[in-house]
Design a protein around this motif. Structure first.
Motif, mmCIF file in Angstrom:
data_model
loop_
_atom_site.group_PDB
_atom_site.id
_atom_site.type_symbol
_atom_site.label_atom_id
_atom_site.label_comp_id
_atom_site.label_asym_id
_atom_site.label_seq_id
_atom_site.Cartn_x
_atom_site.Cartn_y
_atom_site.Cartn_z
ATOM 1 N N ARG A 1 0.828 -1.197 0.000
ATOM 2 C CA ARG A 1 0.000 0.000 0.000
ATOM 3 C C ARG A 1 0.870 1.258 0.000
ATOM 4 O O ARG A 1 0.571 2.240 -0.686
ATOM 5 C CB ARG A 1 -0.917 -0.026 1.213
ATOM 6 C CG ARG A 1 -1.971 1.081 1.238
ATOM 7 C CD ARG A 1 -2.904 0.977 0.046
ATOM 8 N NE ARG A 1 -3.553 -0.298 -0.082
ATOM 9 C CZ ARG A 1 -4.706 -0.612 0.487
ATOM 10 N NH1 ARG A 1 -5.337 0.282 1.229
ATOM 11 N NH2 ARG A 1 -5.253 -1.801 0.295
ATOM 12 N N GLN A 2 1.974 1.233 0.782
ATOM 13 C CA GLN A 2 2.876 2.384 0.801
ATOM 14 C C GLN A 2 3.515 2.601 -0.571
ATOM 15 O O GLN A 2 3.641 3.739 -1.037
ATOM 16 C CB GLN A 2 3.974 2.170 1.850
ATOM 17 C CG GLN A 2 3.521 2.398 3.283
ATOM 18 C CD GLN A 2 3.284 3.857 3.580
ATOM 19 O OE1 GLN A 2 2.259 4.416 3.225
ATOM 20 N NE2 GLN A 2 4.233 4.489 4.235
ATOM 21 N N ALA A 3 3.919 1.511 -1.217
ATOM 22 C CA ALA A 3 4.539 1.629 -2.541
ATOM 23 C C ALA A 3 3.544 2.180 -3.554
ATOM 24 O O ALA A 3 3.884 3.032 -4.380
ATOM 25 C CB ALA A 3 5.061 0.258 -2.993
ATOM 26 N N ARG A 4 2.304 1.706 -3.496
ATOM 27 C CA ARG A 4 1.295 2.189 -4.430
ATOM 28 C C ARG A 4 0.958 3.658 -4.174
ATOM 29 O O ARG A 4 0.764 4.432 -5.116
ATOM 30 C CB ARG A 4 0.038 1.332 -4.308
ATOM 31 C CG ARG A 4 0.209 -0.110 -4.787
ATOM 32 C CD ARG A 4 -1.051 -0.905 -4.539
ATOM 33 N NE ARG A 4 -2.165 -0.376 -5.323
ATOM 34 C CZ ARG A 4 -3.436 -0.566 -4.990
ATOM 35 N NH1 ARG A 4 -3.760 -1.236 -3.896
ATOM 36 N NH2 ARG A 4 -4.392 -0.069 -5.758
ATOM 37 N N LEU A 5 0.893 4.032 -2.904
ATOM 38 C CA LEU A 5 0.637 5.426 -2.582
ATOM 39 C C LEU A 5 1.764 6.321 -3.086
ATOM 40 O O LEU A 5 1.523 7.379 -3.671
ATOM 41 C CB LEU A 5 0.486 5.593 -1.066
ATOM 42 C CG LEU A 5 -0.900 5.345 -0.473
ATOM 43 C CD1 LEU A 5 -0.844 5.421 1.046
ATOM 44 C CD2 LEU A 5 -1.914 6.342 -1.007
ATOM 45 N N ALA A 6 3.014 5.887 -2.844
ATOM 46 C CA ALA A 6 4.155 6.692 -3.283
ATOM 47 C C ALA A 6 4.149 6.859 -4.797
ATOM 48 O O ALA A 6 4.410 7.947 -5.329
ATOM 49 C CB ALA A 6 5.458 6.034 -2.823
ATOM 50 N N ARG A 7 3.825 5.766 -5.493
ATOM 51 C CA ARG A 7 3.789 5.821 -6.952
ATOM 52 C C ARG A 7 2.672 6.745 -7.436
ATOM 53 O O ARG A 7 2.854 7.547 -8.364
ATOM 54 C CB ARG A 7 3.578 4.407 -7.498
ATOM 55 C CG ARG A 7 3.693 4.289 -9.009
ATOM 56 C CD ARG A 7 3.356 2.876 -9.442
ATOM 57 N NE ARG A 7 4.160 1.907 -8.736
ATOM 58 C CZ ARG A 7 3.830 0.622 -8.630
ATOM 59 N NH1 ARG A 7 2.705 0.182 -9.169
ATOM 60 N NH2 ARG A 7 4.624 -0.206 -7.967
ATOM 61 N N ALA A 8 1.502 6.641 -6.790
ATOM 62 C CA ALA A 8 0.369 7.476 -7.188
ATOM 63 C C ALA A 8 0.654 8.951 -6.923
ATOM 64 O O ALA A 8 0.341 9.809 -7.749
ATOM 65 C CB ALA A 8 -0.883 7.036 -6.435
#
Length: 491
Positions: free
Chosen positions: A174-181
């Motif tokens: 979730r953190q990786a997806r948030l950072a990417r978004a």
């Protein structure tokens, strides 16, 4: 008186017994019947008891099971319950690995979860061995209890490890997806702000009656609301990320005690919902920002083109007047307006830019219209490769590439250039002036999008690349800028 004596003596009378009374005879008959009834009843009981033993209907040991058998039955019920719960956790863990969060999680957390899954599968197999009591004997009961005791420590430890590893994968992904978004959102927002700045300049410098000026104004006005929305969503994402990092810093013991970030807890559910909301809002907003940027650029380019045409017409009129004054034949035109000799030599501000006198002065014979983008031109020796790249792109995404900018004349470069902005290079320094660069809209105009990633992986095979300066770590990140491998510099 004389007594007569018989000549023969009379025979003696037969002896007679006294006749029993009627009541005595009835009593004797009753005694006989009772005796027969008692004997029959005893016989029936004996026969019934023998049959019960023969058919295992009556078993004193079964009626009163031993304590070992009773304990084994309790252990079996508990094992079935534990096996069901652990199997559910295993299904959840496997589903997480296949989810977007699981795919985005870092490798170490994924490996830890795979290890926890293997341990849990081993325990489930062991639990299955204590879910039956084959013959119901004390020997079997003792074996079940022994196996159950061996699992008393394994089951809770393995369950806790599996849940913790599952939560770690969800948190990491979730953190990786948030950072990417957020990264994509920030780049799209910054790109729109830059386009707005350039568009405002074009609008200010254009004639009041210029065609497309009103459309440019409307596009610029709409952009303000989008950038405000992006700023708010980025702030929300930062709050979610900070909260997640704070939870991650908590020790496992404190986490277990407080319930923080435990899978299924109310707090963890709220955090997951918050991050899901941000991810759900980021995608459409990033797309809207990208489309708004492309719209402003297109509107600004149309206004700039008209301004350039007006300037060219004015210059042509002045040239015609000069030719008439000197007696030069105004009809002697080779199809090009070659003012190379009058273009001042110059230098470019960046070391990877190369000024060229021919930049922006290509003849019509050197250019070719892009087949899938009417009104856009590139150098004729690279157009076929670009068309092939577009065909592959269309096969992948179902639409042609959107071309927002291509060859720029020297006048167009002058109109777009702003020394305070990095968006456009100085006149004579841009690869757009060489006919070897294009700006692509649609999904390509956002780092990390499916379209951008596809081009990064496939464009070079068709002779087109994303230059280093335009990379996310470059001096001027521009996901939309692509150029031919024949370009003389990296701009």
């Amino acid at each position: 008186m004389l007594t007569q004596t018989p000549l023969w003596p009379e025979p003696p009378a037969p002896p007679t017994s006294p006749r029993p009374r009627r009541g005595t005879r009835a009593s004797e008959r009753r005694r006989k019947r009772w005796t027969i009834g008692i004997v029959a009843a005893v016989t029936s009981l004996v026969v019934a008891a023998g049959s019960a033993y023969a058919f295992d209907v009556f078993d004193p040991e079964a009626a009163t099971p031993s304590s070992a058998v009773a304990e084994a039955q309790v252990a079996i019920a508990e094992s079935v319950s534990l096996q069901t719960a652990l199997t559910t956790d295993l299904d959840d863990a496997r589903a997480v690995l296949k989810s977007p969060d699981g795919k985005a999680a870092n490798k170490s957390t994924r490996r830890a979860l795979n290890t926890a899954i293997e341990d849990a599968e081993r325990v489930v197999t062991s639990l299955k061995s204590v879910t039956t009591l084959a013959s119901g004997t004390e020997v079997d009961a003792s074996a079940v209890l022994k196996a159950s005791d061996a699992l008393d420590d394994d089951v809770p430890a393995v369950t806790a490890a599996l849940r913790e590893a599952t939560g770690a994968v969800v948190a990491s992904g979730r953190q990786a997806r948030l950072a990417r978004a957020v990264s994509g959102l920030e780049k799209a927002r910054d790109g729109l702000k830059s386009a707005v700045a350039d568009g405002e300049q074009v609008h200010a410098e254009s004639a009041a009656d210029a065609a497309g000026r009103d459309a440019l104004r409307a596009a610029l006005d709409d952009a303000g609301d989008l950038t405000s929305q992006a700023d708010k969503l980025i702030a929300r994402a930062a709050e979610v990320q900070t909260a997640a990092e704070t939870k991650a810093d908590a020790s496992p013991a404190a986490t277990a005690q407080s319930g923080t970030a435990q899978p299924g807890s109310a707090e963890a559910g709220a955090a997951s919902e918050a991050s899901t909301d941000v991810l759900g809002d980021a995608r459409p907003l990033t797309k809207a920002l990208t489309e708004a940027t492309a719209g402003i650029k297109e509107a600004a380019a149309a206004v700039s083109a008209e301004t350039a045409d007006d300037a060219a017409e004015a210059e042509a009129g002045a040239t015609d007047q000069g030719a008439d004054d000197t007696g030069t034949d105004p009809g002697d035109d080779t199809g090009t307006t070659d003012d190379t000799d009058t273009a001042p030599a110059g230098t470019c501000p960046e070391p990877d830019q190369v000024w060229s006198a021919e930049n922006g002065h290509l003849s019509s014979s050197e250019l070719a219209q892009i087949p899938f983008a009417s009104g856009h031109y590139v150098r004729s020796d690279v157009v076929s490769a670009l068309a092939e790249l577009n065909a592959a792109y269309a096969a992948e995404f179902g639409v042609n590439m959107t071309i927002n900018s291509s060859y720029r004349t020297y006048a167009e470069q002058e109109a777009l250039y702003d020394p305070s902005s990095k968006t456009a290079a100085p006149p004579g320094c841009s690869n757009h002036g060489t006919g070897l660069a294009i700006d692509i809209g649609g999904g390509v105009a956002a780092f990390g999008s499916a379209q951008y990633d596809w081009l990064k992986a496939n464009a070079e095979a068709y002779g087109w690349v994303h230059p280093p300066f335009a990379e996310p770590s470059g001096r001027n990140p521009e996901p939309w800028h692509w150029q031919s491998v024949k370009a003389p510099n990296s701009y």
